[in-house]
Design a protein around this motif. Structure first.
Motif, PDB file in Angstrom:
ATOM      1  N   SER A 156       0.835  -1.201   0.000  1.00  0.00           N
ATOM      2  CA  SER A 156       0.000   0.000   0.000  1.00  0.00           C
ATOM      3  C   SER A 156       0.865   1.244   0.000  1.00  0.00           C
ATOM      4  O   SER A 156       1.961   1.265   0.562  1.00  0.00           O
ATOM      5  CB  SER A 156      -0.913   0.014   1.231  1.00  0.00           C
ATOM      6  OG  SER A 156      -1.782   1.130   1.196  1.00  0.00           O
ATOM      7  N   SER A 157       0.361   2.278  -0.644  1.00  0.00           N
ATOM      8  CA  SER A 157       1.048   3.556  -0.741  1.00  0.00           C
ATOM      9  C   SER A 157       0.002   4.639  -0.972  1.00  0.00           C
ATOM     10  O   SER A 157      -1.154   4.347  -1.297  1.00  0.00           O
ATOM     11  CB  SER A 157       2.052   3.534  -1.898  1.00  0.00           C
ATOM     12  OG  SER A 157       2.563   4.831  -2.167  1.00  0.00           O
ATOM     13  N   ASN A 158       0.408   5.866  -0.803  1.00  0.00           N
ATOM     14  CA  ASN A 158      -0.478   6.970  -1.164  1.00  0.00           C
ATOM     15  C   ASN A 158      -0.597   7.147  -2.671  1.00  0.00           C
ATOM     16  O   ASN A 158      -1.421   7.934  -3.142  1.00  0.00           O
ATOM     17  CB  ASN A 158       0.018   8.274  -0.527  1.00  0.00           C
ATOM     18  CG  ASN A 158      -0.239   8.314   0.971  1.00  0.00           C
ATOM     19  OD1 ASN A 158      -1.251   7.804   1.452  1.00  0.00           O
ATOM     20  ND2 ASN A 158       0.677   8.913   1.708  1.00  0.00           N
ATOM     21  N   PHE A 159       0.235   6.426  -3.412  1.00  0.00           N
ATOM     22  CA  PHE A 159       0.229   6.512  -4.872  1.00  0.00           C
ATOM     23  C   PHE A 159       0.074   5.109  -5.455  1.00  0.00           C
ATOM     24  O   PHE A 159       1.003   4.297  -5.376  1.00  0.00           O
ATOM     25  CB  PHE A 159       1.526   7.164  -5.374  1.00  0.00           C
ATOM     26  CG  PHE A 159       1.744   8.540  -4.817  1.00  0.00           C
ATOM     27  CD1 PHE A 159       1.159   9.641  -5.411  1.00  0.00           C
ATOM     28  CD2 PHE A 159       2.520   8.720  -3.670  1.00  0.00           C
ATOM     29  CE1 PHE A 159       1.350  10.916  -4.890  1.00  0.00           C
ATOM     30  CE2 PHE A 159       2.707   9.991  -3.137  1.00  0.00           C
ATOM     31  CZ  PHE A 159       2.123  11.092  -3.754  1.00  0.00           C
ATOM     32  N   PRO A 160      -1.096   4.777  -6.013  1.00  0.00           N
ATOM     33  CA  PRO A 160      -1.341   3.425  -6.525  1.00  0.00           C
ATOM     34  C   PRO A 160      -0.291   2.943  -7.509  1.00  0.00           C
ATOM     35  O   PRO A 160       0.035   1.749  -7.527  1.00  0.00           O
ATOM     36  CB  PRO A 160      -2.716   3.566  -7.195  1.00  0.00           C
ATOM     37  CG  PRO A 160      -3.383   4.681  -6.466  1.00  0.00           C
ATOM     38  CD  PRO A 160      -2.283   5.646  -6.128  1.00  0.00           C
ATOM     39  N   SER A 161       0.251   3.816  -8.329  1.00  0.00           N
ATOM     40  CA  SER A 161       1.263   3.394  -9.305  1.00  0.00           C
ATOM     41  C   SER A 161       2.512   2.869  -8.604  1.00  0.00           C
ATOM     42  O   SER A 161       3.156   1.925  -9.091  1.00  0.00           O
ATOM     43  CB  SER A 161       1.629   4.554 -10.235  1.00  0.00           C
ATOM     44  OG  SER A 161       2.155   5.649  -9.498  1.00  0.00           O
ATOM     45  N   ALA A 162       2.855   3.449  -7.463  1.00  0.00           N
ATOM     46  CA  ALA A 162       4.014   2.965  -6.703  1.00  0.00           C
ATOM     47  C   ALA A 162       3.739   1.575  -6.139  1.00  0.00           C
ATOM     48  O   ALA A 162       4.613   0.692  -6.169  1.00  0.00           O
ATOM     49  CB  ALA A 162       4.339   3.943  -5.577  1.00  0.00           C
ATOM     50  N   SER A 163       2.521   1.365  -5.636  1.00  0.00           N
ATOM     51  CA  SER A 163       2.149   0.041  -5.122  1.00  0.00           C
ATOM     52  C   SER A 163       2.215  -1.011  -6.219  1.00  0.00           C
ATOM     53  O   SER A 163       2.692  -2.136  -6.005  1.00  0.00           O
ATOM     54  CB  SER A 163       0.735   0.083  -4.535  1.00  0.00           C
ATOM     55  OG  SER A 163       0.654   0.971  -3.451  1.00  0.00           O
TER      56      SER A 163
END
Length: 346
Positions: A156-163
Motif C-alpha cells: 500500500s502507498s499513497n500513490f497506486p502506481s508505486a504500489s
C-alpha cells in the motif's frame, strides 16, 4: 531485472531478499555485523535468523550502506521500529538519486505515535531523495516464505502506481501480492496485531484454551478497527490480509515471536527475562505502549490493550488483568461507525 537494496538482514529481511532473488533481481543485503556479511557472501547462509536456508548467488551481503544502495531505485527497509529513524538518517546520507522505500516493519513509535511511513517521510523531509513510501504487510512468517510455501501479502502507498510497481517486483508463483489504497489501515493492522498475539500467548501460558484465544482474537480485531478508523483507515481493510489475515497467523503459530513472548509472560517470566530469552526484538511490547498512549489521547476504548499495558508496564499479575477483562460491564457486541457517510457495523 532490477538492483534492490534490502536494509536489515534479520529473518524477514533475508526472506524477502530470497523472494526478490527468485524473481531474478540482484539483491544487496545490508547488515551491520561484518561477520554476518561474510557469512552471507562466503557460505550463502544466515544461520542465526534463517537456519538451514541456502541463499542464492544473486544475494550479496554488504556492510557499506553506500555500496548497498548504489544504482538502486528501490530500497527495502526491514529493521525494528526503534531503528527506523537512525537507519533512515543513514540512508538519507547514502543515497544519491531519488528512491522508492518499501518497508516491511510493523509498529508505532511511542511518544510521537507515528506510523513507520510517517517516520520515513519525516526523515527525508526537505530533500528530493524520496520518490514514494510503500508498506508491505500481511500474514507471512519468514520461515515459511524461505521454504517457498504459498504466501499472500498486501502492498500500500499513497500513490497506486508505486504500489503496482512494488507488486510487480515481488510477485511470483509462491508469493502473491495484492494492492490496497488504505495505507493507514495496512500499517495499523500490521502493528496492532502484535499486541493481540502477545495476549493470546499470555492466556496460553496461563493454561487457558481455544475459547479464550477465539475471544481475544475477535475482540482484539474490534479494538484494532476502532483505533484504525479513528485515525482515518477504511474499516474493511481490517477484514483483509493486513488485518484478520495477519492476526490469525500471528496469534496461532509457533513461529510468532510475539505469541511466544506472551506465553512466557503467562508462565510467570518478567518482561526482562522474556526479552533476554527471546534474543530478538518483540515489536508488540513497544507497540503496546504506543497504542495505549494513542488510545487514551483519542478517547478510543481498547480494554485488551490496556490490560496488557498494565502487565508490561505496571507490574500487574496476568491473572489479575484477565479477571478484570472478564469482569467488565455488560456490552452489546456490534458497534456502529460512520465511514464515508455510511453506517457500518464494527
Amino acid at each position: 531485472m532490477s538492483n534492490v537494496a534490502v536494509i536489515g538482514a534479520g529473518s524477514w529481511g533475508t526472506a524477502l531478499a530470497l523472494v526478490l532473488a527468485d524473481n531474478g533481481h540482484d539483491v544487496r543485503l545490508w547488515a551491520r555485523r561484518k561477520e554476518l556479511v561474510d557469512e552471507i557472501n562466503q557460505t550463502h547462509t544466515n544461520e542465526k535468523y534463517l537456519p538451514g536456508t541456502k541463499l542464492p548467488q544473486n544475494i550479496t551481503g554488504c556492510s557499506s550502506l553506500k555500496d548497498a544502495v548504489l544504482d538502486c531505485e528501490t530500497v527495502l527497509l526491514v529493521v525494528p521500529t526503534k531503528a527506523i529513524r537512525p537507519t533512515v538518517q543513514l540512508l538519507k546520507d547514502a543515497v544519491k538519486e531519488p528512491v522508492t522505500i518499501v518497508h516491511g516493519s510493523k509498529g508505532i513509535e511511542p511518544g510521537t505515535h507515528k506510523r513507520i511511513s510517517e517516520m520515513i517521510e519525516e526523515g527525508f523531509a526537505n530533500t528530493e531523495l524520496l520518490k514514494n513510501v510503500v508498506v508491505l504487510s500481511g500474514p507471512s512468517h519468514a520461515e515459511e516464505v524461505s521454504l517457498r510455501q504459498p504466501t499472500t501479502v498486501t502492498v500500500s502507498s499513497n500513490f497506486p502506481s508505486a504500489s503496482e510497481k512494488v507488486q510487480d517486483l515481488f510477485m511470483n508463483a509462491q508469493f502473491r501480492v495484492y494492492t490496497n489504497e488504505d495505507l493507514i489501515g495496512v500499517e495499523i493492522g500490521g502493528a496492532l496485531k502484535n499486541i493481540i498475539a502477545l495476549v493470546c500467548g499470555l492466556t496460553n501460558g496461563l493454561g487457558y484454551g481455544d475459547n479464550t484465544k477465539a475471544a481475544i482474537m475477535t475482540r482484539g480485531l474490534a479494538e484494532i478497527a476502532r483505533l484504525g478508523t479513528k485515525l482515518g483507515a477504511n474499516p474493511l481493510t481490517f477484514a483483509g490480509l493486513s488485518g484478520l489475515g495477519d492476526l490469525i497467523v500471528t496469534c496461532t503459530s509457533v513461529h510468532s515471536r510475539n505469541w511466544r513472548a506472551g506465553q512466557l509472560l503467562g508462565q510467570g517470566k518478567t518482561v526482562e527475562e522474556v526479552l533476554e530469552s527471546m534474543g530478538m526484538v518483540v515489536e508488540g511490547i513497544r507497540t503496546t505502549k504506543a497504542a495505549h498512549e494513542l488510545a487514551e489521547k483519542l478517547g478510543v476504548e481498547m480494554p485488551i490493550t490496556a490490560a496488557l499495558h498494565s502487565v508490561l508496564f505496571a507490574s500487574k499479575r496476568p491473572e489479575e488483568a484477565a479477571e478484570e477483562l472478564m469482569g467488565r460491564v455488560k456490552k452489546h457486541e456490534v458497534e456502529n461507525i460512520i465511514f464515508n457517510g455510511e453506517n457500518l457495523p464494527l
